[in-house]
Design an enzyme around this catalytic site. Structure first.
Site, PDB file in Angstrom:
ATOM      1  N   SER A  47      13.006 -89.236  49.308  1.00 18.44           N
ATOM      2  CA  SER A  47      12.589 -90.518  49.894  1.00 18.44           C
ATOM      3  C   SER A  47      11.936 -91.479  48.924  1.00 18.44           C
ATOM      4  O   SER A  47      11.616 -92.606  49.311  1.00 18.44           O
ATOM      5  CB  SER A  47      11.646 -90.273  51.078  1.00 18.44           C
ATOM      6  OG  SER A  47      12.370 -89.848  52.201  1.00 18.44           O
ATOM      7  N   LYS A  50      13.364 -94.898  48.782  1.00 21.15           N
ATOM      8  CA  LYS A  50      12.940 -96.015  49.626  1.00 21.15           C
ATOM      9  C   LYS A  50      12.161 -97.071  48.854  1.00 21.15           C
ATOM     10  O   LYS A  50      11.939 -98.177  49.377  1.00 21.15           O
ATOM     11  CB  LYS A  50      12.118 -95.483  50.803  1.00 21.15           C
ATOM     12  CG  LYS A  50      12.941 -94.608  51.757  1.00 21.15           C
ATOM     13  CD  LYS A  50      12.110 -94.099  52.914  1.00 21.15           C
ATOM     14  CE  LYS A  50      12.974 -93.382  53.941  1.00 21.15           C
ATOM     15  NZ  LYS A  50      12.942 -91.933  53.810  1.00 21.15           N
ATOM     16  N   SER A 102       7.823 -93.152  56.105  1.00 18.72           N
ATOM     17  CA  SER A 102       9.070 -92.709  55.475  1.00 18.72           C
ATOM     18  C   SER A 102      10.209 -92.634  56.488  1.00 18.72           C
ATOM     19  O   SER A 102      11.023 -91.718  56.470  1.00 18.72           O
ATOM     20  CB  SER A 102       8.887 -91.339  54.790  1.00 18.72           C
ATOM     21  OG  SER A 102       9.894 -91.130  53.826  1.00 18.72           O
ATOM     22  N   LYS A 209       4.973 -93.801  46.764  1.00 20.98           N
ATOM     23  CA  LYS A 209       5.853 -93.175  47.745  1.00 20.98           C
ATOM     24  C   LYS A 209       6.009 -91.684  47.505  1.00 20.98           C
ATOM     25  O   LYS A 209       6.169 -91.227  46.376  1.00 20.98           O
ATOM     26  CB  LYS A 209       7.248 -93.835  47.705  1.00 20.98           C
ATOM     27  CG  LYS A 209       8.184 -93.382  48.812  1.00 20.98           C
ATOM     28  CD  LYS A 209       7.758 -93.909  50.157  1.00 20.98           C
ATOM     29  CE  LYS A 209       8.564 -93.326  51.315  1.00 20.98           C
ATOM     30  NZ  LYS A 209       8.205 -91.931  51.624  1.00 20.98           N
TER      31      LYS A 209
END
Length: 264
Positions: A47, A50, A102, A209
């Site tokens: 993720s 992202k 997320s 992140k």
């Protein structure tokens, strides 16, 4: 007049005790590699993908536009911000759900709203990566779900994070610990809490992140600022990422210093 000069005792350096399969730390303004190991090995990124999805969303100029969530966007495996089919919500709120919770539903929604399909948005992601000079990064989807041909390197990922942190909207979103946004028309009906536990607990951390899939395992990108220096650290496949980021950032800030020198 003064010029800000960054001084480092020795660059790049690496710490063998780090648990990460690969890691890279860069200075945010220049993108210069400060520390790393196996920085150019292509690996899945989960993720942390992202980061690019959010960057494209904030660069779109549509953050405060109210959008309609495509029904097909919410039917996705993995983490979710709880979007409902045909829900009306601002794109900004969706980006908060993307980066704090997320949400894979948020990633798909952004892709479909901006480009009509996941495939077209992935092409946009790859064009943006090319403009950033990320030669060892390729995206197949906006969420980071495991897919053949979806990869990055620790160095590319750190430099992507550094570039994204130049955007004020991006910085505000990833630096938020908790926020309320609308839920299917109910103002402040949805609470979003940031998964990044270094935010607010480690000195100077202001993003970015987390990520995890069974193939990529634990991935993490952290930005932190201390005494006028901002470092961005990316680790890939790191079972001990919280502790590694704490230790690496501490050593990075010990070695790298900002000095103001007079300019004639």
């Amino acid at each position: 007049a003064f010029a800000l000069v960054l001084l480092c005792l020795s660059v790049p350096w690496h710490v063998r005790a780090v648990s990460a399969h690969a890691y890279a730390m860069v200075e945010q303004n220049s993108g210069r590699l400060v520390a790393g190991a196996d920085v150019s090995e292509r690996l899945p990124m989960a993720s942390t993908t992202k980061i690019m999805t959010a960057l494209l969303a904030v660069e779109s100029g549509r953050l405060d536009e109210t959008i309609t969530v495509p029904a097909e966007a919410v039917n996705v495996e993995g983490t979710s911000m709880g979007l409902r089919p045909e829900e009306r919500i601002t794109l900004r709120a969706v980006v908060y759900g993307l980066m704090l919770r997320s949400g894979n539903d948020a990633a798909n929604t952004i892709a479909m709203v901006l480009d009509g399909s996941l495939e077209s948005f992935a092409a946009r992601m790859n064009r943006r990566a090319a403009r950033l000079g990320l030669q060892d990064t390729h995206f197949m989807n906006p969420s980071g779900l495991d897919a053949a041909g979806h990869y990055t390197t620790a160095l590319d990922l750190a430099r992507l994070g550094a570039a994204a942190m130049n955007n004020a909207d991006f910085r505000q979103i990833v630096g938020t610990k908790r926020i309320r946004v609308s839920y299917d028309g109910i103002p402040n009906g949805r609470v979003l809490t940031n998964h990044n536990r270094l935010l607010g607990t480690l000195d100077g951390v202001n993003g970015i992140k987390t990520g995890y899939t069974k193939k990529a395992l634990r991935c993490l990108v952290t930005s932190a600022t201390r005494d006028g220096v901002t470092l961005v650290l990316a680790t890939l496949n790191d079972p001990n990422d919280w502790d590694d980021h704490t230790a690496l950032l501490a050593e990075g800030f010990d070695r790298l210093h900002a000095r103001q020198l007079p300019v004639s």
